[in-house]
Structure formats: structure tokens, C-alpha cells
Design an enzyme around this catalytic site. Structure first.
Site, mmCIF file in Angstrom:
data_model
loop_
_atom_site.group_PDB
_atom_site.id
_atom_site.type_symbol
_atom_site.label_atom_id
_atom_site.label_comp_id
_atom_site.label_asym_id
_atom_site.label_seq_id
_atom_site.Cartn_x
_atom_site.Cartn_y
_atom_site.Cartn_z
ATOM 1 N N THR B 97 69.464 31.938 -16.916
ATOM 2 C CA THR B 97 69.877 32.843 -15.848
ATOM 3 C C THR B 97 71.203 33.460 -16.265
ATOM 4 O O THR B 97 72.244 32.797 -16.231
ATOM 5 C CB THR B 97 70.024 32.081 -14.518
ATOM 6 O OG1 THR B 97 68.763 31.509 -14.192
ATOM 7 C CG2 THR B 97 70.467 33.009 -13.404
ATOM 8 N N LYS B 173 65.517 37.495 -11.365
ATOM 9 C CA LYS B 173 65.940 36.098 -11.188
ATOM 10 C C LYS B 173 67.138 36.008 -10.231
ATOM 11 O O LYS B 173 67.166 35.146 -9.339
ATOM 12 C CB LYS B 173 66.299 35.509 -12.555
ATOM 13 C CG LYS B 173 66.998 34.166 -12.522
ATOM 14 C CD LYS B 173 66.101 33.018 -12.089
ATOM 15 C CE LYS B 173 66.920 31.733 -11.982
ATOM 16 N NZ LYS B 173 66.134 30.580 -11.604
ATOM 17 N N LYS B 242 77.557 30.265 -9.200
ATOM 18 C CA LYS B 242 77.539 31.125 -10.393
ATOM 19 C C LYS B 242 76.485 32.229 -10.253
ATOM 20 O O LYS B 242 76.750 33.404 -10.524
ATOM 21 C CB LYS B 242 77.232 30.275 -11.638
ATOM 22 C CG LYS B 242 77.273 31.032 -12.956
ATOM 23 C CD LYS B 242 76.432 30.359 -14.047
ATOM 24 C CE LYS B 242 74.961 30.698 -13.893
ATOM 25 N NZ LYS B 242 74.093 30.271 -15.000
#
Lengths: 297, 297
Positions: B97, B173, B242
């Protein structure tokens, strides 16, 4: 088991529910403010009531499906209202989306007259009601719940017993509608992020609806939001605003800060201000898109 | 079809993926920063690489599953990085990711050396990776995608071809993880509203997960949020922060205001400040509860 049932309120949701009760063999006595709407039900064998009180029978069961708190108070508590005639042993099954505060008031008013108030708000659009695919959340005194449970099962695909206080079912319904609005805002932001970064809205909606969010809300509203198809309105934006406002009022009374609910309330209010009150409430998704400079429809 | 594949990154997600590739009969050459972690894979028949470059083979296929943008740059672009050896005709399958911005930079760097960069981020936790139940979003040049597609199908339950630009898969994503965080905040507020109005959190979570939101995110996270069970962390809060930050950075670059993403970012940041970085990211739900005076855990 068939029986004689009063019914008040032939709106988008009330009509298919009343029809299903008739088709299940129950004798309905129906009141609706616009009396012409009762005619087709009389043809199916129902009786027409002159007032909400006239729809109820002493000690019997009466259903109501009403647009908002104010009208519910009128048809239940005021002159010629349901409570005037329902009386001792009667059960009022209220399927409307109302404020928990009103549910508490109505529960008390019924109890004072020896009647029972059962809140039975439903999840599902008119098509689901017609197909007996509603989800029904029931709350109220255990005995009254047990008495009306077989009727609930005829009308839906699932019945959830929430608790003994009618207001609790209304809280569940408001929480659920808030969750739908929140999911729509989330998709609106996500699809706009995708669109401005090379991922077509429809592609993102497809992936979302087929993977971790493979459920009716993300699939149905995801497609509508991706394609910007907000007519015909399955659930009108004005009604959605009403429900989110009821959730926020309840949150205010119980001291629950809900920043996400306030965000979607703002989106719905802005959509009203832009003349979108008659679109489906998924049109709240236009807010995130227009904020990103992608232009008004 | 089995083949020789490079593999870089044996974290929570990389390890089960590497193991599945080995079990499918592929010869893996693995690099991991902590070299002891490679030993059990060598026992399964893999080779140990001394550097990321050493894991790659010229014109071959190399996978990477890396924690963040910075480390990904190191293992790919810097000295002894993957690109030093992959070369012409090679395909780098990046399952991490990462930011779409880095994906664009990496795509360019690979192209300049005659190699292909395919972004293939996954949905699913380590258990899903182990069970070959991942959902994989693939984006990159069509030929490279076609070459690695059979491998993707061995690793997951579904593969979505997003487009020709690797960054697009990263956008999908990030959008997906934002949707998860948004759903958790929505449930946190809804369950708190319920709790303060007589509806047990577990009851509301049950109804939500069985009706209009009958999908993994609402069922799994709904139960965790209702029961306040945030350990062990399936996906750590620090990682969730994050990802939401990456979504917001991407939104900033592409001028997409995302108020809901900012709200969940604030929740995650507050949870970090309260020492919850190692809990599951569903612990962001404690924010709404504590705001309502329901007390710290």
C-alpha cells in the site's frame, strides 16, 4: 391466523404493507387522510374508516405508517385519534420512523389508557415492502410484542426484537439510516478521489461492492452514486434529511457528539438548498463531487 | 505453471504470500531486511538473497511487499535495489500500500530501464493472505499484467484489473481503506447513540450486520467495536493512520476536499496520542464513545 386489523396511513410504505395484510387474509379497516387512496383497498375487501379512531377497534390491533412526528401525534393523540377508541388491551403497532422522544410520549399515553404501544420501524424501500422483504425492528412490552409477532413475520424477511421500550426500536432505525447516509458520503468522497486520479467511478463502485463491502447499501447506492442516477427517488432526500435530523436531535438530548452525522446533515441541507429535495437522498453525493470542482449536474 | 520468482519483504502480509507461492511450486529467491526471517522459507526450499537486487533476476518477475513509501524507494531505487538487476523485460509486482505519487515515480524508473512496474495492492488481513482469500487490484501495462495474472489468481479469491497506470491500483486501495475507516467511525457514533438510548452495542451491531450491511467490514469490525476488542491487532492503528494520511495527501495533490477522511484522520491521530498505536485500528471507535462521556477504557 387471520384477524381484524385497523390500518392508518397509505403512503409509499403503508400501501404495500396494507395490501400484504389483506392478501394474507386479514380484514382491514383503513383510514387515510386522502380518502380516495383507500378505494382500491376497499375493492380488495377492506373497509374504509372515517377517522383514525374509527380504524381502531376496542382491544384490537391497529397499524400506523405515518410520515412524521407531527402527523403521528394528530392521528394518535388528538380528537378522533387512534387512542380515542383503541382502549384497554389494544395494541398499536407503529411502523413509522419517528423520534424516540415521541415514542416515549406515545408509550406513556397508551399505557395510561390500558393499551400497548409497539414500535416496529422497518428497513427497506417500497419494493421490499411489496415483496415482504422488509426487516422489522420491534420494541415494546413483551406480551404485546408476542401478540403482533406473527403479523410482523408475514410482512418481512426478518424480525428483530430490540427490547421492552418502544423508543429503542426507533433509535435502531435512526442509527441505521444514519449509517446509510454515512456510507453514501464515504463513497462520494472515495469515488471523487478515484475520478480525479484516473479510476472511473463505476470501476471503483464495482470493486467496492464485490469485495469487502458486498452488501445491499454499498452495491445499490454505490451504483447510483457512481452513475449519478438519483431519479426516481427510492427514498426522497427530504425524508433522509428528516431522519438524520431526528438522529441528531436524539444525539443532542442524550449528549452524544456525532461529527459524521453533522457532516451528512450539512450535505443533505446543502442538497435541499440546491433544489434536490425530490431526488433520491443518494444525491447528497453530489456535494463531495462539486466541492472538487467537478461541476454541477 | 511454476517459475523462478524474486520476493522482497517478509512482513505480516509478505510472509503468507511468499509461503503460498512456494507451496504452489514456484522457486523463490527472497530478501528480507531481518535476514533470520528468511530461514523457515529456505527450509521450504527458497533461496536467500543478500540484497533486493540479488532477489531479482534479469528479465524475471519479482514481488515486493513493503511497509511504506520510504523503504520501498530504498529497496527498489537505491544501491543494491531491485531495479539494479531486474532490467529489460523484467516485471516488478508491487503488492504494498503505497502513495500513487510513488507509484508514478517507480513506473517511470522501471520504464527507463526497460522493465515493467505492476501495482497489485491487496485487500485482506494476514489470515486472508494465508488462505489465498485476498482480493487483488492490478494496474500496469497490459502485457505485464497478463504475464503475472496467473500468479495473482493463485494468491487470491479475486483479481480486478484496474487500468494501465500502476498508480490507479494504489488509489483504489487507499479509497478502500478510507471506506473502512469511515464505516468504523459511523458505527462508533451509531453504537454510542444506541448505548446512551437503551440499545446495547452488541444488539445494534447484530442488527446492522444481518440486514442492510451484511458484509465483512460491518460484521467483523462491528463486532470488534461493539465488544471493544482491539487486541490482537489484525491491522495496526499506526498503519491505518498511514493509509488515511496517504489518501489525504493524494486528495490534497488532486484537489479533492474529503471532510470525512479528515474526520477519521483526526480520530486515528487522537488514538495515537492516547497510546493506542499498537491496537487494531478499529480502536478509533473509542473516540466517539469517550466524546460522549462514556469513559476511557
Amino acid at each position: 391466523m387471520t384477524s381484524r386489523i385497523g390500518f392508518v396511513g397509505l403512503g409509499h410504505m403503508g400501501s404495500p404493507i396494507a395490501e400484504n395484510l389483506i392478501r394474507s387474509g386479514h380484514s382491514l379497516r383503513i383510514f387515510n387522510r386522502t380518502s380516495e387512496k383507500v378505494a382500491p383497498f376497499v375493492e380488495m375487501g377492506a373497509e374504509q374508516a372515517a377517522t383514525p379512531a374509527d380504524a381502531a377497534s376496542p382491544g384490537g390491533i391497529v397499524f400506523s405508517m405515518i410520515a412524521n412526528d407531527r402527523v403521528m401525534e394528530i392521528v394518535t393523540l388528538e380528537e378522533h385519534g387512534i387512542l380515542e377508541r383503541l382502549g384497554k388491551g389494544g395494541v398499536h403497532v407503529s411502523m413509522s420512523t419517528l423520534s424516540p422522544a415521541l415514542a416515549r410520549k406515545l408509550e406513556k399515553a397508551h399505557r395510561e389508557r390500558g393499551a400497548e404501544y409497539v414500535a416496529a420501524p422497518v428497513f427497506g424501500r417500497p419494493e421490499a415492502a411489496a415483496a415482504r422483504k422488509l426487516w422489522i425492528c420491534v420494541a415494546g412490552a413483551a406480551g404485546a410484542r408476542a401478540r403482533v409477532r406473527p403479523l410482523m413475520e408475514e410482512l418481512g424477511q426478518g424480525v428483530f426484537e430490540v427490547g421492552d421500550e418502544p423508543a429503542e426500536a426507533n433509535v435502531v432505525k435512526l442509527a441505521n439510516n444514519f449509517l446509510i447516509a454515512a456510507a453514501m458520503e464515504a463513497m462520494a468522497e472515495a469515488f471523487t478521489l478515484g475520478e480525479k486520479n484516473g479510476v472511473p467511478r463505476e470501476k471503483l463502485a464495482e470493486i467496492v461492492g464485490k469485495t469487502l463491502f458486498a452488501c445491499p447499501i454499498y452495491q445499490g447506492y454505490g451504483k447510483a452514486i457512481a452513475e449519478e442516477r438519483f431519479e426516481p427517488a427510492g427514498f426522497g432526500l427530504m425524508l433522509g434529511l428528516k431522519d438524520v435530523k431526528l438522529a441528531l436531535d436524539t444525539a443532542e438530548e442524550s449528549q452524544v457528539p456525532m461529527p459524521l452525522a453533522q457532516l451528512v446533515h450539512g450535505r443533505l441541507l446543502s442538497a435541499m438548498a440546491r433544489g434536490r429535495g425530490k431526488l433520491d437522498w443518494a444525491a447528497l453525493a453530489l456535494g463531495a463531487k462539486e466541492d472538487a470542482g467537478l461541476g454541477e449536474q
